[in-house]
Design an enzyme around this catalytic site. Sequence first.
Site, PDB file in Angstrom:
ATOM      1  N   CYS A   2     115.173  71.841  46.293  1.00  0.00           N
ATOM      2  CA  CYS A   2     115.937  72.220  45.103  1.00  0.00           C
ATOM      3  C   CYS A   2     117.426  72.348  45.432  1.00  0.00           C
ATOM      4  O   CYS A   2     117.796  72.800  46.498  1.00  0.00           O
ATOM      5  CB  CYS A   2     115.481  73.526  44.470  1.00  0.00           C
ATOM      6  SG  CYS A   2     113.831  73.487  43.815  1.00  0.00           S
ATOM      7  N   ARG A  27     118.327  67.331  50.436  1.00  0.00           N
ATOM      8  CA  ARG A  27     117.478  68.523  50.474  1.00  0.00           C
ATOM      9  C   ARG A  27     116.053  68.217  50.014  1.00  0.00           C
ATOM     10  O   ARG A  27     115.149  69.011  50.235  1.00  0.00           O
ATOM     11  CB  ARG A  27     118.072  69.613  49.574  1.00  0.00           C
ATOM     12  CG  ARG A  27     119.417  70.094  50.036  1.00  0.00           C
ATOM     13  CD  ARG A  27     120.081  70.938  48.980  1.00  0.00           C
ATOM     14  NE  ARG A  27     119.413  72.216  48.783  1.00  0.00           N
ATOM     15  CZ  ARG A  27     119.643  73.297  49.502  1.00  0.00           C
ATOM     16  NH1 ARG A  27     120.515  73.276  50.476  1.00  0.00           N
ATOM     17  NH2 ARG A  27     119.014  74.431  49.246  1.00  0.00           N
ATOM     18  N   TRP A  74     112.451  70.411  43.437  1.00  0.00           N
ATOM     19  CA  TRP A  74     111.376  70.022  44.348  1.00  0.00           C
ATOM     20  C   TRP A  74     110.179  70.851  43.901  1.00  0.00           C
ATOM     21  O   TRP A  74     110.157  72.064  44.068  1.00  0.00           O
ATOM     22  CB  TRP A  74     111.779  70.352  45.788  1.00  0.00           C
ATOM     23  CG  TRP A  74     110.871  69.851  46.843  1.00  0.00           C
ATOM     24  CD1 TRP A  74     110.843  68.606  47.393  1.00  0.00           C
ATOM     25  CD2 TRP A  74     109.856  70.600  47.528  1.00  0.00           C
ATOM     26  NE1 TRP A  74     109.880  68.535  48.370  1.00  0.00           N
ATOM     27  CE2 TRP A  74     109.253  69.734  48.465  1.00  0.00           C
ATOM     28  CE3 TRP A  74     109.387  71.914  47.441  1.00  0.00           C
ATOM     29  CZ2 TRP A  74     108.226  70.130  49.313  1.00  0.00           C
ATOM     30  CZ3 TRP A  74     108.361  72.308  48.275  1.00  0.00           C
ATOM     31  CH2 TRP A  74     107.786  71.425  49.199  1.00  0.00           C
ATOM     32  N   ASN A 100     116.674  78.082  42.134  1.00  0.00           N
ATOM     33  CA  ASN A 100     116.029  77.675  43.400  1.00  0.00           C
ATOM     34  C   ASN A 100     115.239  78.867  43.908  1.00  0.00           C
ATOM     35  O   ASN A 100     115.716  79.997  43.794  1.00  0.00           O
ATOM     36  CB  ASN A 100     117.068  77.393  44.492  1.00  0.00           C
ATOM     37  CG  ASN A 100     117.794  76.109  44.257  1.00  0.00           C
ATOM     38  OD1 ASN A 100     117.538  75.413  43.298  1.00  0.00           O
ATOM     39  ND2 ASN A 100     118.734  75.825  45.148  1.00  0.00           N
ATOM     40  N   GLY A 101     114.103  78.610  44.536  1.00  0.00           N
ATOM     41  CA  GLY A 101     113.315  79.709  45.099  1.00  0.00           C
ATOM     42  C   GLY A 101     112.013  79.865  44.343  1.00  0.00           C
ATOM     43  O   GLY A 101     111.584  78.948  43.632  1.00  0.00           O
ATOM     44  N   GLU A 471     107.364  66.324  69.362  1.00  0.00           N
ATOM     45  CA  GLU A 471     108.494  65.915  68.514  1.00  0.00           C
ATOM     46  C   GLU A 471     108.426  64.416  68.193  1.00  0.00           C
ATOM     47  O   GLU A 471     108.688  64.005  67.062  1.00  0.00           O
ATOM     48  CB  GLU A 471     109.815  66.286  69.216  1.00  0.00           C
ATOM     49  CG  GLU A 471     111.085  65.797  68.549  1.00  0.00           C
ATOM     50  CD  GLU A 471     111.325  66.335  67.138  1.00  0.00           C
ATOM     51  OE1 GLU A 471     110.518  67.130  66.645  1.00  0.00           O
ATOM     52  OE2 GLU A 471     112.314  65.911  66.519  1.00  0.00           O
ATOM     53  N   LYS A 475     108.218  63.010  64.392  1.00  0.00           N
ATOM     54  CA  LYS A 475     109.195  62.059  63.835  1.00  0.00           C
ATOM     55  C   LYS A 475     108.470  60.892  63.193  1.00  0.00           C
ATOM     56  O   LYS A 475     108.783  60.466  62.096  1.00  0.00           O
ATOM     57  CB  LYS A 475     110.142  61.514  64.918  1.00  0.00           C
ATOM     58  CG  LYS A 475     111.239  62.410  65.406  1.00  0.00           C
ATOM     59  CD  LYS A 475     112.267  62.809  64.397  1.00  0.00           C
ATOM     60  CE  LYS A 475     111.850  63.985  63.582  1.00  0.00           C
ATOM     61  NZ  LYS A 475     112.234  65.300  63.980  1.00  0.00           N
ATOM     62  N   GLU A 478     106.467  61.929  59.930  1.00  0.00           N
ATOM     63  CA  GLU A 478     107.344  62.315  58.816  1.00  0.00           C
ATOM     64  C   GLU A 478     107.884  61.118  58.053  1.00  0.00           C
ATOM     65  O   GLU A 478     107.930  61.123  56.834  1.00  0.00           O
ATOM     66  CB  GLU A 478     108.581  63.058  59.352  1.00  0.00           C
ATOM     67  CG  GLU A 478     108.403  64.501  59.609  1.00  0.00           C
ATOM     68  CD  GLU A 478     109.738  65.168  59.932  1.00  0.00           C
ATOM     69  OE1 GLU A 478     110.135  66.039  59.175  1.00  0.00           O
ATOM     70  OE2 GLU A 478     110.374  64.797  60.943  1.00  0.00           O
ATOM     71  N   HIS A 494      90.040  66.565  76.638  1.00  0.00           N
ATOM     72  CA  HIS A 494      89.196  67.613  76.048  1.00  0.00           C
ATOM     73  C   HIS A 494      88.922  67.339  74.573  1.00  0.00           C
ATOM     74  O   HIS A 494      88.583  68.253  73.823  1.00  0.00           O
ATOM     75  CB  HIS A 494      89.856  68.984  76.228  1.00  0.00           C
ATOM     76  CG  HIS A 494      90.024  69.354  77.661  1.00  0.00           C
ATOM     77  ND1 HIS A 494      88.974  69.770  78.451  1.00  0.00           N
ATOM     78  CD2 HIS A 494      91.100  69.303  78.467  1.00  0.00           C
ATOM     79  CE1 HIS A 494      89.406  69.987  79.683  1.00  0.00           C
ATOM     80  NE2 HIS A 494      90.705  69.706  79.720  1.00  0.00           N
ATOM     81  N   LYS A 593     114.782  68.850  53.135  1.00  0.00           N
ATOM     82  CA  LYS A 593     115.589  69.107  54.330  1.00  0.00           C
ATOM     83  C   LYS A 593     115.631  70.576  54.655  1.00  0.00           C
ATOM     84  O   LYS A 593     115.573  70.982  55.805  1.00  0.00           O
ATOM     85  CB  LYS A 593     117.006  68.575  54.089  1.00  0.00           C
ATOM     86  CG  LYS A 593     117.945  68.760  55.270  1.00  0.00           C
ATOM     87  CD  LYS A 593     117.531  67.890  56.440  1.00  0.00           C
ATOM     88  CE  LYS A 593     118.384  68.103  57.667  1.00  0.00           C
ATOM     89  NZ  LYS A 593     117.707  67.574  58.874  1.00  0.00           N
TER      90      LYS A 593
END
Length: 598
Positions: A2, A27, A74, A100-101, A471, A475, A478, A494, A593
């Site tokens: 948002c 964002r 969003w 927002n929120g 990481e 990447k 995503e 395992h 973001k």
Amino acid sequence: MCGIVGYIGKNQALPFLLDGLKRLEYRGYDSSGICLKNNSGFYLAKKPGRISELESQIDQILAKGNIGIAHTRWATHGAPNEINSHPHVDCKGSIAIVHNGIIENYNSLKELLKGEGHIFVSDTDSEVVAHLVEKFYEGDLEVAVKKSLKLIEGAYALAVLDKTSEKIVVTRKSSPLVLGIGVGEIFVASDVPAMLSKTKRVIYLDDNEVAVLTKDGYAVKNINGFVVDKEIYEVAMDVEQIEKKGFKYFMLKEIFEQPEAIENTLRGRIKDGKIRLSVNFNPREINRIIITACGTSWYSGLIGKYLIEKLSGISVEVDYASEFRYRNPIVRQDDLIIVISQSGETADTLAALEEAKKKGAKTLGIINVVGSTIAREVDSGIYLHAGPEIGVASTKAFTCQVTALTLFALYLKQERGDLPSDVILEIENIPQKIKEILKKSEEIRELAKIFKDAKNFLYLGRNLNFPVALEGALKLKEISYIHAEGYPAAEMKHGPIALVDKHMPVVFICPQDAVYSKIISNMQEIKAREGNVIAVINKEDPKIRDLANYVIKVPETIDELSPIINVVPLQLLAYHIADLKGLNVDKPRNLAKSVTVE
Ligand code: M6R
């Protein structure tokens, strides 16, 4: 996640609102909308999808006015459709809000308001704010907003307009909001880049502050009505820094910016072989460190654990912020809590910080965005100075976080009476070594062509390079939507080894370090099951050339610094795979973001 933009002043509001929304696109959002106020009332337009779709629907003749608010949404409560998009209006269409929120008690508020005859049209939590302001409105918008805030529980940044007065009322709690001070005009936005083309003079609102913006200026008051004298900050960032500079995507630009970004993180912090950091606690009095963060920042925290324990001997725990905040963690006065966040606005990380402060621990922030909420809440901080990171997938923030954590580990070692270290000498060579890797971008793209249609990937590493495996996998998933898992290489037998066959690409991060011979054995285990091995190596070795199907060679460095080097080819591999698949690398689906809701 948002974005809010607002304008009041001498010019038409629409151009700034649209430009500001576009600058907040990073964002993450799935719909957008605007509300302009002019002599004939409100002009309202909303649209699901990209901002360009909203833009093409706007009637340029009618969309006039010097006051306006706009929003990228969003979706959290209710589907991303036109009705649920912001701005929301009250029953009479004379109050408009963007939010927002999350309003946590929206259900009970909605019931209360419905009982009083208010008609709701959307599924959102945000719409209750428009009706609450309507309920309390008796000619003074500021008073009505303040009365509404008394009933609202949750997190919010709000901008509110009414049809009759020439003002915008804005406020925040646990969600960022910045005022931009122009000449004869005031801007408001969720983040500084939205207004950078107009002004560099900004005010960061704090929780529970209410600002009234008019054509003549602004007044900020606390919730009790007392005027707050806010500091105006001069922002150092430039508009060019938030543009793509010829790169196809921000992510690629940010990968290529890493040498310079790391130099900026290091700048002024090593002098005459000593680490210079300014913290307001005594490093000799720290008994334990807890690092807490989310996502990529959590992975850099895991590398920080290895580094701090190895270099300073202090025991470190690493906790997901979302877990830390709710598990009533044991925190002692002689603990140091490190929070890591690129944005400085991640809701879970902020809540974890608050929990740590409540329990009396000292806090240190490793943050990129200057003036962000977390940066302002911590006792001490190390800014990354990486520059704005726009691509949703974090790249340069990660390598700069690891750089900052390395400096901090060295600082602890020094303050506890145990320097010098060869890490200090080598760390200044890292930017040049990353430049060498960046020259291999096309070579890595060729590899990406081979694997772009894979359905799964495994990433394996050991010791300091285990978080690098995590990481690398994050990447890839995503931005390319390929399922990928990161594992400590030995752990693979395992369970995950059951997945390995000739269709499974397995990326090994295997520099010649203390666990090299061990990882070679793990590679043999994968090879025996016909896995497709891609090895990131730092020294030639015929054994690896035999075992691996593909090899990416990176420059040699010392063990402590190898994560910063090794992650770069993995960023490039993920980038090229996603780009070859024709995906929107900077704005992957479902992701934001800055995750300002829990
Ligand atoms: O701004 P933060 O560092 O607090 O963000 C934390 C995560 O949301 C973030 O790292 C996320 O995992 C990225 N999309 C990773 O690329």
